[in-house]
Design an enzyme around this catalytic site. Sequence first.
Site, PDB file in Angstrom:
ATOM      1  N   ASN A 282      -7.235   1.759   3.807  1.00 25.39           N
ATOM      2  CA  ASN A 282      -6.136   1.572   4.760  1.00 25.39           C
ATOM      3  C   ASN A 282      -6.574   1.525   6.224  1.00 25.39           C
ATOM      4  OD1 ASN A 282      -4.181   1.420   2.799  1.00 25.39           O
ATOM      5  ND2 ASN A 282      -3.569   3.563   2.945  1.00 25.39           N
TER       6      ASN A 282
ATOM      7  N   HIS B  16       0.820  -1.210   0.000  1.00 22.23           N
ATOM      8  CA  HIS B  16       0.000   0.000   0.000  1.00 22.23           C
ATOM      9  C   HIS B  16       0.855   1.262   0.000  1.00 22.23           C
ATOM     10  CE1 HIS B  16      -4.249  -1.536   1.144  1.00 22.23           C
ATOM     11  NE2 HIS B  16      -3.575  -2.465   0.468  1.00 22.23           N
TER      12      HIS B  16
ATOM     13  N   HIS C 218      -0.948 -12.978  -0.958  1.00 18.82           N
ATOM     14  CA  HIS C 218      -2.206 -13.280  -0.275  1.00 18.82           C
ATOM     15  C   HIS C 218      -2.141 -14.590   0.495  1.00 18.82           C
ATOM     16  CE1 HIS C 218      -4.918 -10.514  -2.956  1.00 18.82           C
ATOM     17  NE2 HIS C 218      -4.118  -9.845  -2.149  1.00 18.82           N
TER      18      HIS C 218
END
Length: 317
Positions: free
Chosen positions: A92, A64, A189
């Site tokens: 976020n 991010h 992931h």
Amino acid sequence: MAATTLALALPLLLLSLSSLVNSLSPNYYDQSCPKAESTITSVVQKAMTNDRTVPAALLRMHFHDCFIRGCDGSVLLNSTSKNQAEKDGPPNISLHAFYVIDVAKTALEAMCPGVVSCADIVAMAAKDAVALSGGPNWKVPNGRKDGRISLASDTRQLPAPTLNFSQLQQNFAQRGLSMDDLVALSGGHTLGFAHCSSFQQRIHNFTTQTDVDPSLQVSFAASLRKACPYNNKVNAAGATLDSTTVIFDNVYYKSLLQGMSVLATDQALLSVPRTQALVSKFANSLTDFEDAFVKSMIKMSSLPGGVEVRRNCRVVN
């Protein structure tokens, strides 16, 4: 971004990225702060013993950070009375483990004042998150600088979990990242967790409230619906993105091939022959996945940004 604008901007981005990659070095702190890497590793390892979600949090934090204004530590900055920062943007809100970066920074400031950037700490902590979870280890090229701008509104640039493949590919391409990078980085992931809001549309919002995405394996869809019933009000509810969520492995890719993709963006990797072939390749070979992941992580973590070395990662100098 319009296709014409993207076509014009991409060569400049790639030139800038190439320039930064050449300026970064895995030996950057050998003289100025030789214990920087080992100090960060120790902090991450200690945090992991207290909280098993720390590796996933640190890896997501790095992603991010890099996808907004480059890898400049801007995701760490606190909001002020005059500005809402990235960490308070909707995508976020669920980021956490910022304290790990703070602890590492405090230790490094005592050891080597004003030397190690917050952006480099985030990059090295993300590497540690992977390596200490059983994944590959690598030397992180360092020398990033910290940014002074952090805007919550910029979080709209982050790839949403509902994007289709075309949107996902464009999002990555705008940062000089290829389809191969997209598939390899999605493998992160394997340490992830998704809140119900990230995949509700796949298990409740099709033709009727009872319909599910037909690409989902029946029993897996049922387990997701049990974890996230319609009109779920439990903010912490959700599902892990593979069955070995604290181990960095290739089970994520195997799950995709078995119809057990949690996010729409996970499923999207199977919608194009090129990326579907890569999913199969990584599902069949942990070594191939790890090699590709390291290569793409180094590429992503070299996205340019930043102008200073902050003494406190939460505020500009």
